[in-house]
Design a protein around this motif. Structure first.
Motif, short mmCIF file in Angstrom:
data_model
loop_
_atom_site.label_atom_id
_atom_site.label_comp_id
_atom_site.label_asym_id
_atom_site.label_seq_id
_atom_site.Cartn_x
_atom_site.Cartn_y
_atom_site.Cartn_z
N LYS A 198 0.34 9.49 -3.87
CA LYS A 198 0.61 8.47 -2.87
C LYS A 198 2.10 8.16 -2.83
CE LYS A 198 -0.76 3.79 -1.46
NZ LYS A 198 -1.60 2.61 -1.80
N SER A 256 5.07 5.85 -0.29
CA SER A 256 5.31 4.95 0.84
C SER A 256 6.65 5.30 1.48
CB SER A 256 5.34 3.49 0.37
OG SER A 256 4.08 3.12 -0.15
N SER A 263 1.84 4.00 4.03
CA SER A 263 1.48 4.77 2.85
C SER A 263 0.93 6.12 3.27
CB SER A 263 0.44 4.02 2.01
OG SER A 263 0.99 2.84 1.47
#
Length: 203
Positions: free
Chosen positions: A177, A179, A193
């Protein structure tokens, strides 16, 4: 306007039986191909436009053409501009991006320029998992795209293997993940995200 020598492209397309209505994923090495097309002295923007028009004419109004304009540095820089962020998967897409940025799909990492009948469909796909089950790769496979590479080994355009790896539930990749600040075509920036199917270095 000087035209390129289309004979080689015609021969390739004829040998591969490319026809009206086909769906093509096109990856190419522009420098290598320009030598073969005897187009070294042609302005590079004119060159890519002529190559693009050749393939659009070849597949006709019912066909679809996609060209990778991936951007990997957005992960580290934590920002992506759909209009201005570089296409880092070859000069062909990078040069076309200057004119056809509105045809770029929304994904920061694996984005494409889309042309042809299903252009608007692909541009509306919203999946911020780069290889997720509803990502654009699913539809390229469903729509039976042909992978056409010119001037380099096909493996350099074989990114959809990561989508297949996910379907196979391999153990050596994971969802990373990250951002970023995402700027859309209306110059509106938002924090988003995203997920990238990263490699586990210890395997």
């Amino acid at each position: 306007m000087k035209l390129i020598d289309y004979n080689i492209l015609e021969k390739i397309c004829n040998n591969l039986s490319i026809k009206k209505g086909d769906k093509i994923y096109l990856g190419l090495d522009l420098i290598n191909l320009s030598k073969q097309l005897k187009a070294k002295k042609i302005n590079r923007y004119i060159l890519v436009e002529q190559i693009l028009n050749f393939f659009l004419k070849k597949i006709g109004k019912e066909g679809s053409l996609i060209i990778p304009v991936f951007n990997f540095k957005c992960i580290k820089e934590k920002k992506f501009d759909r209009r201005n962020s570089d296409g880092q998967s070859g000069a062909f897409g990078a040069l076309l991006l200057k004119k056809y940025y509105k045809f770029r799909t929304i994904n920061p990492v694996y984005s494409f320029l889309c042309f042809g009948k299903k252009k608007n469909f692909y541009l509306k796909i919203k999946s911020f998992n780069e290889t997720g089950k509803n990502s654009i790769w699913k539809y390229f496979i469903k729509d039976k795209f042909y992978l056409l590479t010119l001037g380099h080994h096909y493996i350099r355009s074989f990114t959809h293997v990561h989508y297949l790896e996910r379907q196979a539930k391999i153990k050596y990749r994971y969802d990373k993940k990250f951002s970023l600040i995402y700027k859309d075509l209306n110059n509106i920036s938002k924090k988003k995200s995203n997920f990238f199917f990263a490699r586990k270095k210890n395997i």
